[in-house]
Design a protein around this motif. Structure first.
Motif, PDB file in Angstrom:
ATOM      1  N   THR A  43       0.768  -1.315   0.153  1.00 61.33           N
ATOM      2  CA  THR A  43       0.085   0.162   0.115  1.00 61.33           C
ATOM      3  C   THR A  43       0.745   1.249   0.147  1.00 61.33           C
ATOM      4  OG1 THR A  43      -1.910  -1.121   1.151  1.00 61.33           O
ATOM      5  CG2 THR A  43      -1.960   1.229   1.052  1.00 61.33           C
ATOM      6  N   ARG A 222      -9.649  -2.337   0.787  1.00 60.49           N
ATOM      7  CA  ARG A 222     -10.515  -1.286   0.114  1.00 60.49           C
ATOM      8  C   ARG A 222      -9.585  -0.630  -1.079  1.00 60.49           C
ATOM      9  NH1 ARG A 222     -13.939   3.765   2.593  1.00 60.49           N
ATOM     10  NH2 ARG A 222     -15.892   3.644   1.417  1.00 60.49           N
ATOM     11  N   LYS A 249     -15.540   9.288   1.533  1.00 58.22           N
ATOM     12  CA  LYS A 249     -14.757   8.551   2.730  1.00 58.22           C
ATOM     13  C   LYS A 249     -15.830   7.935   3.678  1.00 58.22           C
ATOM     14  CE  LYS A 249     -11.136   9.460   5.912  1.00 58.22           C
ATOM     15  NZ  LYS A 249     -10.100  10.289   6.453  1.00 58.22           N
ATOM     16  N   ARG A 283     -12.717   4.211  -4.408  1.00 62.40           N
ATOM     17  CA  ARG A 283     -12.874   3.353  -3.108  1.00 62.40           C
ATOM     18  C   ARG A 283     -13.882   2.361  -3.288  1.00 62.40           C
ATOM     19  NH1 ARG A 283     -10.942   6.149   1.551  1.00 62.40           N
ATOM     20  NH2 ARG A 283     -10.502   8.309   0.955  1.00 62.40           N
ATOM     21  N   ARG A 324      -6.085  -0.431   0.452  1.00 64.65           N
ATOM     22  CA  ARG A 324      -6.250   0.228   1.690  1.00 64.65           C
ATOM     23  C   ARG A 324      -6.833  -0.338   2.648  1.00 64.65           C
ATOM     24  NH1 ARG A 324      -8.864   4.505  -1.605  1.00 64.65           N
ATOM     25  NH2 ARG A 324      -7.404   5.995  -2.600  1.00 64.65           N
ATOM     26  N   TRP A 326      -9.013  -0.955   5.451  1.00 66.59           N
ATOM     27  CA  TRP A 326     -10.252  -0.479   5.957  1.00 66.59           C
ATOM     28  C   TRP A 326     -10.893  -1.101   7.290  1.00 66.59           C
ATOM     29  CZ3 TRP A 326     -15.210  -2.120   6.473  1.00 66.59           C
ATOM     30  CH2 TRP A 326     -16.411  -1.339   6.528  1.00 66.59           C
ATOM     31  N   ASN A 330     -13.728   3.693  10.329  1.00 64.45           N
ATOM     32  CA  ASN A 330     -12.723   4.534   9.822  1.00 64.45           C
ATOM     33  C   ASN A 330     -11.604   4.889  10.531  1.00 64.45           C
ATOM     34  OD1 ASN A 330     -15.759   5.508   8.187  1.00 64.45           O
ATOM     35  ND2 ASN A 330     -14.134   5.147   7.147  1.00 64.45           N
ATOM     36  N   GLU A 350      -6.452   2.647   6.663  1.00 66.79           N
ATOM     37  CA  GLU A 350      -7.337   3.045   5.300  1.00 66.79           C
ATOM     38  C   GLU A 350      -6.184   3.906   4.407  1.00 66.79           C
ATOM     39  OE1 GLU A 350     -11.175   4.125   2.686  1.00 66.79           O
ATOM     40  OE2 GLU A 350     -11.418   4.247   5.074  1.00 66.79           O
TER      41      GLU A 350
END
Length: 392
Positions: A43, A222, A249, A283, A324, A326, A330, A350
């Protein structure tokens, strides 16, 4: 099989893992990073370089981001490598009166929390960039936001840790892990490592590491796409996002076409030090695939041209996609695990892994050394999902 002994094993050589290794090494611990590929190969090399507070919920989330921003500023002086750090601030632009009203409330709450936010009007946007669409009503600015090259920062953190005695086992896959009430035994394809303490910085692969100890870590991949331009005339001097990015988001409703909603697309524009720019973002929950989806790329490009109409005359170099890590609320998991003394999770950031790497590394080091932590870790606890009805 070879055997190695270390005080702290850090699993994952992305930016979070290297930040954890750096801050733990600063306290004098013997640290070994275990990475299945190369540093920053996951990532951390498939993202942009945001160090943002502008998109964080007022309160704990934004304060955590602000503390991390300050630590990044200190790392510029501490680390042995440059990592293209700049602090130009960032802006969110608004399309509608409804968004402007929401932006004013957002700014007021952030200002009350002590963050450097202010509203922008149409004249401010025209001063910002002649390439922005004329019908945008205004927006908001966060003056503390900065940007880095995430690949270079990962390596800078590792080099800093290395100078303090940390070691790296790259191209090393963890196959199994066990705990005997005193030490962790980590079986890899290059030998066995025993450690007093383990930090799981596996990102989207953190759950796989957790399963080796029968831990359920609720982190899911994600997918996000980013487009890279060729070198162009300066389009905008700093990070620009649409206010709708916040809705994308956090799952809010937006008045956009079906594909934009389907792919979670919102404008993210980021100029780089090398004179090109990055465009995003999307996303999606599509498993672990990182294949570029050209329908998503088209949606991202179309959305970006709504805010920068002249992008249609500019050239792209490539597009790429990354995963990401997730979580349902969040927020990352930065926590010890009560079932396993000396086992920590530092994952689930994320799209905020770059921005929150520094504060994550610092508080993990503080926990390992039994110091008071720089932030309240209750909102980031591993077991919080159990309280919310998610079976761990």
């Amino acid at each position: 099989m070879k055997e190695k002994r270390t005080e702290v094993a850090v699993i994952g050589g992305g930016i979070v893992g290297c930040a954890v290794a750096y801050y733990i090494s600063k306290l004098g611990y013997e640290v070994t990073i275990i990475e299945k590929n190369e540093l920053a190969s996951g990532t951390s090399s498939h993202c942009d370089g945001n160090i943002l507070a502008i998109d964080k919920d007022p309160g704990f989330d934004s304060q955590m981001a602000l503390k991390s921003q300050k630590l990044i500023g200190q790392l510029v002086k501490e680390l042995p490598m440059e990592f293209e750090y700049r602090q130009p601030g960032s802006i969110l632009v608004c399309e509608t009166e409804e968004e402007m009203g929401a932006a004013e409330r957002w700014v007021k709450s952030q200002q009350e929390a002590g963050l450097p936010f202010r509203m922008l009007d149409q004249s401010d946007l025209r001063y910002e960039s002649k390439y922005l669409a004329d019908d945008l009503l205004g927006g908001l600015e966060c003056g503390s936001d900065s940007t880095v090259n995430p690949y270079l920062l990962t390596y800078a953190l590792y080099e800093g840790a290395k100078q303090l005695g940390a070691s790296l086992m790259k191209q090393t896959s963890v196959k199994n892990m066990s705990y005997d009430n005193e030490n962790y035994t980590i079986e890899t394809d290059r030998g066995v490592i025993t450690a007093n303490q383990v930090v799981n910085c596996g990102g989207v692969w953190a759950p796989e590491m957790g399963e080796m100890l029968d831990l359920k870590i609720p982190i899911y991949p994600r997918k996000g796409h980013i487009l890279v331009s060729s070198r162009q005339v300066p389009v905008s001097p700093r990070k620009v996002m649409e206010f709708g990015y916040l809705m994308s988001k956090f799952g809010g409703e937006r008045k956009v076409d079906e594909d934009i909603v389907k792919y979670g697309v919102a404008l993210v524009f980021e100029p780089t030090q090398s004179q090109n720019f990055l465009l995003g973002s999307s996303r999606e929950f599509v498993g672990f695939s990182t294949d570029v989806d050209w329908d998503v790329v088209k949606s991202v490009a179309r959305r970006c041209m709504r805010f920068y109409p002249k992008l249609k005359d500019m050239n792209l170099l490539r597009a790429y996609a990354g995963l990401r890590p997730w979580t349902a609320d969040n927020l990352p998991i930065v926590s010890d695990v009560k079932q396993y003394p000396g086992y920590y999770v530092a994952a689930g950031h994320e799209g905020d892994g770059i921005g929150l790497a520094a504060i994550t590394g610092k508080v993990i080091a503080e926990m390992i050394s039994n110091q008071s932590t720089s932030i309240d870790l209750e909102p980031l606890r591993y077991d919080r999902f159990e309280k919310e009805g998610v079976q761990l």
